[in-house]
Design a protein around this motif. Sequence first.
Motif, PDB file in Angstrom:
ATOM      1  N   MET A  56       0.831  -1.201   0.000  1.00 45.12           N
ATOM      2  CA  MET A  56       0.000   0.000   0.000  1.00 45.12           C
ATOM      3  C   MET A  56       0.875   1.264   0.000  1.00 45.12           C
ATOM      4  SD  MET A  56      -3.017  -0.900  -0.424  1.00 45.12           S
ATOM      5  CE  MET A  56      -3.789   0.679  -0.257  1.00 45.12           C
ATOM      6  N   ALA A  57       2.008   1.204   0.694  1.00 42.59           N
ATOM      7  CA  ALA A  57       2.935   2.337   0.692  1.00 42.59           C
ATOM      8  C   ALA A  57       3.513   2.538  -0.709  1.00 42.59           C
ATOM      9  CB  ALA A  57       4.054   2.114   1.698  1.00 42.59           C
ATOM     10  N   GLN A  58       3.826   1.436  -1.399  1.00 44.06           N
ATOM     11  CA  GLN A  58       4.314   1.540  -2.775  1.00 44.06           C
ATOM     12  C   GLN A  58       3.256   2.152  -3.677  1.00 44.06           C
ATOM     13  OE1 GLN A  58       5.372  -2.505  -3.650  1.00 44.06           O
ATOM     14  NE2 GLN A  58       7.528  -2.184  -3.150  1.00 44.06           N
ATOM     15  N   PHE A  59       2.010   1.732  -3.494  1.00 44.36           N
ATOM     16  CA  PHE A  59       0.915   2.280  -4.298  1.00 44.36           C
ATOM     17  C   PHE A  59       0.754   3.774  -4.029  1.00 44.36           C
ATOM     18  CE2 PHE A  59      -3.605   3.365  -4.825  1.00 44.36           C
ATOM     19  CZ  PHE A  59      -3.707   3.142  -6.183  1.00 44.36           C
ATOM     20  N   SER A  60       0.798   4.154  -2.780  1.00 38.83           N
ATOM     21  CA  SER A  60       0.665   5.559  -2.418  1.00 38.83           C
ATOM     22  C   SER A  60       1.816   6.385  -3.000  1.00 38.83           C
ATOM     23  CB  SER A  60       0.638   5.700  -0.898  1.00 38.83           C
ATOM     24  OG  SER A  60       0.577   7.047  -0.529  1.00 38.83           O
ATOM     25  N   THR A  61       3.021   5.854  -2.934  1.00 37.82           N
ATOM     26  CA  THR A  61       4.185   6.534  -3.499  1.00 37.82           C
ATOM     27  C   THR A  61       4.038   6.689  -5.006  1.00 37.82           C
ATOM     28  OG1 THR A  61       5.596   5.636  -1.754  1.00 37.82           O
ATOM     29  CG2 THR A  61       6.701   6.442  -3.735  1.00 37.82           C
ATOM     30  N   LEU A  62       3.570   5.641  -5.671  1.00 41.62           N
ATOM     31  CA  LEU A  62       3.366   5.693  -7.117  1.00 41.62           C
ATOM     32  C   LEU A  62       2.333   6.756  -7.478  1.00 41.62           C
ATOM     33  CD1 LEU A  62       3.691   4.518 -10.006  1.00 41.62           C
ATOM     34  CD2 LEU A  62       1.867   2.918  -9.416  1.00 41.62           C
ATOM     35  N   GLU A  63       1.243   6.813  -6.745  1.00 45.93           N
ATOM     36  CA  GLU A  63       0.192   7.790  -7.017  1.00 45.93           C
ATOM     37  C   GLU A  63       0.691   9.217  -6.795  1.00 45.93           C
ATOM     38  OE1 GLU A  63      -4.533   8.318  -6.186  1.00 45.93           O
ATOM     39  OE2 GLU A  63      -3.345   7.321  -4.657  1.00 45.93           O
ATOM     40  N   GLN A  64       1.410   9.443  -5.705  1.00 46.34           N
ATOM     41  CA  GLN A  64       1.935  10.775  -5.416  1.00 46.34           C
ATOM     42  C   GLN A  64       2.973  11.206  -6.455  1.00 46.34           C
ATOM     43  OE1 GLN A  64       0.753  12.954  -3.282  1.00 46.34           O
ATOM     44  NE2 GLN A  64      -0.797  11.442  -2.771  1.00 46.34           N
ATOM     45  N   THR A  65       3.801  10.265  -6.900  1.00 48.72           N
ATOM     46  CA  THR A  65       4.800  10.577  -7.929  1.00 48.72           C
ATOM     47  C   THR A  65       4.119  10.942  -9.234  1.00 48.72           C
ATOM     48  OG1 THR A  65       6.340   9.037  -6.886  1.00 48.72           O
ATOM     49  CG2 THR A  65       6.821   9.685  -9.153  1.00 48.72           C
TER      50      THR A  65
END
Length: 141
Positions: A56-65
């Motif tokens: 979920m942290a990876q997904f959040s990072t991807l979305e923010q990027t």
Amino acid sequence: MVTSIDPSLLISNKSNTISTGNSSLGKDEFLKILMAQLQNQDPLNPMEDKEFIAQMAQFSTLEQTTNMSSLLEKFINTQTQSDSILKYSEMIGKQVEWKSTDDTGSGIVKSIKQSDTGIILELDNGEEISSDSITKVSMAE
């Protein structure tokens, strides 16, 4: 009783063609993979909390990027357009000489405006010229 394996099911008999769509995974593809993983996990041995939180942290990072990239692109476009009109605004009150394919002339710049084709300079005689046709800028006499 001996059971035999159908030879057509062996991996060595399968073709080596790999079909991939897009070479980069976006946030939609990442979310689909995560959802498929959650739906197909073993109920007796579910995904550990740490793994789920990391994904979920990876997904959040991807979305923010992705969002940051989009905003940065908009900012650069805005700065490029603003810089053009600000750069040419220094010509207001200056004498310019210009040359186009069929005409030449000179005049004092009265105002600057931006159009779809670029920056347009309005001269004191009412004539409008493109910034691309300017050949000389000097102090007004």
